[in-house]
Design an enzyme around this catalytic site. Structure first.
Site, PDB file in Angstrom:
ATOM      1  N   SER A  15       0.832  -1.282   0.021  1.00 41.95           N
ATOM      2  CA  SER A  15      -0.097   0.173   0.061  1.00 41.95           C
ATOM      3  C   SER A  15       0.890   1.172  -0.082  1.00 41.95           C
ATOM      4  O   SER A  15       2.026   1.123   0.419  1.00 41.95           O
ATOM      5  CB  SER A  15      -0.736  -0.004   1.267  1.00 41.95           C
ATOM      6  OG  SER A  15      -1.447   1.391   1.395  1.00 41.95           O
ATOM      7  N   TYR A  55      -2.188  -0.607  10.613  1.00 44.75           N
ATOM      8  CA  TYR A  55      -2.082  -0.853   9.042  1.00 44.75           C
ATOM      9  C   TYR A  55      -0.583  -0.550   8.425  1.00 44.75           C
ATOM     10  O   TYR A  55      -0.136  -1.456   7.673  1.00 44.75           O
ATOM     11  CB  TYR A  55      -3.188  -0.212   8.459  1.00 44.75           C
ATOM     12  CG  TYR A  55      -3.606  -0.521   6.933  1.00 44.75           C
ATOM     13  CD1 TYR A  55      -3.973  -1.775   6.652  1.00 44.75           C
ATOM     14  CD2 TYR A  55      -3.111   0.216   5.699  1.00 44.75           C
ATOM     15  CE1 TYR A  55      -4.550  -1.992   5.473  1.00 44.75           C
ATOM     16  CE2 TYR A  55      -3.395  -0.234   4.614  1.00 44.75           C
ATOM     17  CZ  TYR A  55      -4.030  -1.378   4.229  1.00 44.75           C
ATOM     18  OH  TYR A  55      -4.234  -1.704   3.144  1.00 44.75           O
TER      19      TYR A  55
END
Length: 265
Positions: free
Chosen positions: A133, A146
């Site tokens: 990501s 995350y």
């Protein structure tokens, strides 16, 4: 004298190879690399029961790959399996598996990074894809947990690539994907203040571009392309300047409206 000659020879070889790789990169930047054929290749997709995983499965289904679908959501995974068959794939296998549980992974197929690699190395053939990501490239306010997982995924994939490179396993490819927010529902409520530079990505578009990057055997693939520029700036600008850019783009408040999804019981 002999040592100096060897050092000079090594330097010239290094410079020659470096020049060649730079020219090669420039050529492929202008003329995209031909996509490889994955018809008949076994493609294992984790998280295939919904979102990006499902869309990637359908992309590979249309290319004639043999699909192995893993997801903890049995109903969603079986739906993906049905959609893949409707897309034309003849061989697709769906398994219920919680990939966060090591025992589950081994129970289903005895296949993880650790188990895949020996077979790949023996055959000098395979392609490892890591969906990281943009949160695996830079820290994000309100997203520490995350970010930690995505930085870890990026580091693992890059380290495994280096290991295969050192072992001269040229047939084993690696692609590390780092997209900005995708409209899959995972980041519902998140916003972008600069949609022209950092747009929230449409899932179908993201899946299509990710598969293109895999088939062109790109090592790193960031979406949107503005992320490449941001990472370049981060590599040499003073920290205060980088923070000013982040503040100007309002990146620090992207998570302010985040609506956490409720877990299904």
């Amino acid at each position: 004298m002999s040592f100096n000659l060897q050092s000079s020879k090594k330097l010239f070889i290094f410079l020659g190879k470096s020049l060649f790789t730079l020219l090669e990169a420039m050529i492929f930047a202008l003329l995209p690399k031909q996509q490889k054929n994955v018809a008949g290749e076994i493609v294992l997709i984790t998280g295939s029961g919904s979102g990006l995983g499902r869309l990637l499965a359908l992309q590979f289904a249309r290319r004639g790959s043999v699909l192995v679908l893993w997801d903890v959501n049995k109903e969603g995974n079986e739906e993906t399996c049905k959609m893949a068959q409707e897309a034309g794939v003849t061989r697709v296998h769906a398994y219920t598996c919680d990939c966060s549980q090591k025992e589950e992974v081994y129970r289903v197929a005895d296949q993880t990074y650790k188990a895949f690699l020996p077979a790949m190395i023996a055959n000098d053939h395979g392609h490892l894809v890591c969906i990281s990501s943009s949160a695996g490239l830079v820290g994000v306010n309100g997203l520490a947990d995350y970010c930690a997982s995505k930085f870890a995924a990026f580091g693992l994939a890059e380290s495994v690539f280096v290991e295969t490179f050192v072992q001269n396993q040229k047939g084993i490819k690696t692609t590390i994907v780092c997209p900005f927010f995708i409209k899959t529902g995972m980041f519902e409520g998140c916003t972008t203040a600069c949609p022209s530079l950092l747009p929230i990505l449409e899932p179908e578009y993201a899946a299509e571009k990710i598969v293109e990057a895999i088939l062109q055997e790109k090592m790193y693939f960031y979406m949107p392309k503005f992320l490449y520029f941001m990472m370049f700036l981060k590599s040499f600008l003073p920290l205060k300047t980088v923070l000013l850019i982040g503040d100007y783009l309002d990146i620090f408040h992207a998570m302010d409206g985040f609506l956490e999804r409720k877990k299904k019981l």
